[in-house]
Motif scaffolding. Sequence first.
Motif, PDB file in Angstrom:
ATOM      1  N   GLY A 123       0.906  -1.228  -0.116  1.00  0.00           N
ATOM      2  CA  GLY A 123       0.020  -0.121  -0.057  1.00  0.00           C
ATOM      3  C   GLY A 123       0.773   1.303  -0.090  1.00  0.00           C
ATOM      4  N   GLN A 124       2.056   1.259   0.228  1.00  0.00           N
ATOM      5  CA  GLN A 124       3.156   2.342   0.060  1.00  0.00           C
ATOM      6  C   GLN A 124       3.101   3.025  -1.220  1.00  0.00           C
ATOM      7  N   THR A 125       3.111   4.254  -1.398  1.00  0.00           N
ATOM      8  CA  THR A 125       3.323   5.071  -2.606  1.00  0.00           C
ATOM      9  C   THR A 125       4.708   5.418  -2.606  1.00  0.00           C
ATOM     10  N   LEU A 126       5.032   5.637  -3.964  1.00  0.00           N
ATOM     11  CA  LEU A 126       6.549   6.586  -4.157  1.00  0.00           C
ATOM     12  C   LEU A 126       6.453   7.766  -3.331  1.00  0.00           C
ATOM     13  N   ARG A 127       5.427   8.305  -3.447  1.00  0.00           N
ATOM     14  CA  ARG A 127       5.258   9.751  -2.500  1.00  0.00           C
ATOM     15  C   ARG A 127       5.653   9.451  -0.999  1.00  0.00           C
ATOM     16  N   ASN A 128       4.831   8.359  -0.446  1.00  0.00           N
ATOM     17  CA  ASN A 128       5.120   7.992   0.809  1.00  0.00           C
ATOM     18  C   ASN A 128       6.526   7.606   1.252  1.00  0.00           C
ATOM     19  N   LEU A 129       7.039   6.941   0.292  1.00  0.00           N
ATOM     20  CA  LEU A 129       8.481   6.381   0.516  1.00  0.00           C
ATOM     21  C   LEU A 129       9.310   7.713   0.407  1.00  0.00           C
ATOM     22  N   PHE A 130       8.999   8.730  -0.586  1.00  0.00           N
ATOM     23  CA  PHE A 130      10.177   9.653  -0.712  1.00  0.00           C
ATOM     24  C   PHE A 130       9.952  10.539   0.505  1.00  0.00           C
ATOM     25  N   ASP A 131       8.969  10.783   0.943  1.00  0.00           N
ATOM     26  CA  ASP A 131       8.460  11.451   2.243  1.00  0.00           C
ATOM     27  C   ASP A 131       9.290  10.842   3.529  1.00  0.00           C
ATOM     28  N   GLU A 132       9.184   9.473   3.576  1.00  0.00           N
ATOM     29  CA  GLU A 132       9.815   8.818   4.604  1.00  0.00           C
ATOM     30  C   GLU A 132      11.096   8.907   4.688  1.00  0.00           C
ATOM     31  N   ARG A 133      11.754   8.589   3.261  1.00  0.00           N
ATOM     32  CA  ARG A 133      13.436   8.582   3.267  1.00  0.00           C
ATOM     33  C   ARG A 133      14.276   9.774   3.276  1.00  0.00           C
ATOM     34  N   THR A 134      13.576  10.903   2.622  1.00  0.00           N
ATOM     35  CA  THR A 134      14.201  12.127   2.769  1.00  0.00           C
ATOM     36  C   THR A 134      14.907  12.625   3.819  1.00  0.00           C
ATOM     37  N   PRO A 135      14.300  12.698   5.068  1.00  0.00           N
ATOM     38  CA  PRO A 135      14.958  13.155   6.417  1.00  0.00           C
ATOM     39  C   PRO A 135      16.207  12.109   6.576  1.00  0.00           C
ATOM     40  N   LEU A 136      16.042  10.819   6.202  1.00  0.00           N
ATOM     41  CA  LEU A 136      17.059   9.862   6.697  1.00  0.00           C
ATOM     42  C   LEU A 136      18.433  10.388   5.784  1.00  0.00           C
ATOM     43  N   TYR A 137      18.217  10.438   4.501  1.00  0.00           N
ATOM     44  CA  TYR A 137      19.202  10.904   3.628  1.00  0.00           C
ATOM     45  C   TYR A 137      19.659  12.291   4.130  1.00  0.00           C
ATOM     46  N   ASP A 138      19.230  13.161   4.542  1.00  0.00           N
ATOM     47  CA  ASP A 138      19.690  14.366   4.966  1.00  0.00           C
ATOM     48  C   ASP A 138      20.541  14.168   6.187  1.00  0.00           C
ATOM     49  N   LYS A 139      20.050  13.241   7.207  1.00  0.00           N
ATOM     50  CA  LYS A 139      20.579  13.145   8.493  1.00  0.00           C
ATOM     51  C   LYS A 139      21.751  12.540   8.209  1.00  0.00           C
ATOM     52  N   TYR A 140      22.264  11.538   7.208  1.00  0.00           N
ATOM     53  CA  TYR A 140      23.604  10.943   6.910  1.00  0.00           C
ATOM     54  C   TYR A 140      24.447  11.605   6.045  1.00  0.00           C
ATOM     55  N   ALA A 141      24.118  12.711   5.212  1.00  0.00           N
ATOM     56  CA  ALA A 141      24.749  13.201   4.169  1.00  0.00           C
ATOM     57  C   ALA A 141      25.866  14.351   4.825  1.00  0.00           C
ATOM     58  N   ASP A 142      27.124  14.153   4.102  1.00  0.00           N
ATOM     59  CA  ASP A 142      28.172  14.955   4.526  1.00  0.00           C
ATOM     60  C   ASP A 142      28.025  15.928   3.290  1.00  0.00           C
TER      61      ASP A 142
END
Length: 179
Positions: A123-142
Amino acid sequence: MSNVVLIGMPGVGKSTVGVILAKVLGYHFVDADILIQEQEGRLLREIIEEDGVDGFIEIENRVNSRIQEENAVIATGGSVVYGKDAMENLSRIGTVVYLQLDYIDLFTRLGDLKGRGVVLREGQTLRNLFDERTPLYDKYADIVVNEAGLTVEETLDAVVEGLKKLGIAPGDRSKCRKK
């Protein structure tokens, strides 16, 4: 260890940019998704189908937490940021570069998500996935490289510029250290 680790959503060009970046830096290229397939003896989509999303994430975390490379560009799977052990290891052994793309461009690029081995819950959409992962990418990025409107070459140039700002000069392995 001195590596460049590429993270971001599926379809942002981690593997494409990674291969070229490895040539520019004089490094070797590692595709973490291929490592997973080799170690498991199955395609990503088969792992997801057989072990489920949580099983796949567990395998991905294990494989990425054991990567020990030197002078490599490592392209990760988009879901690697769900693995705490994996991200701790990758952050320790390299500079993490987030290849960022806005949702509309990403939607246009991706096409069939299931055929790509994208980790989607029922039931997960690409939009849901995008919104869920974006903060994690930001968290780990140098380094964050926004690819909006950029060609592959321009993305590559932006990554190299970001590395230079951190004191990592292309081709100069003596300066390639984690900040």
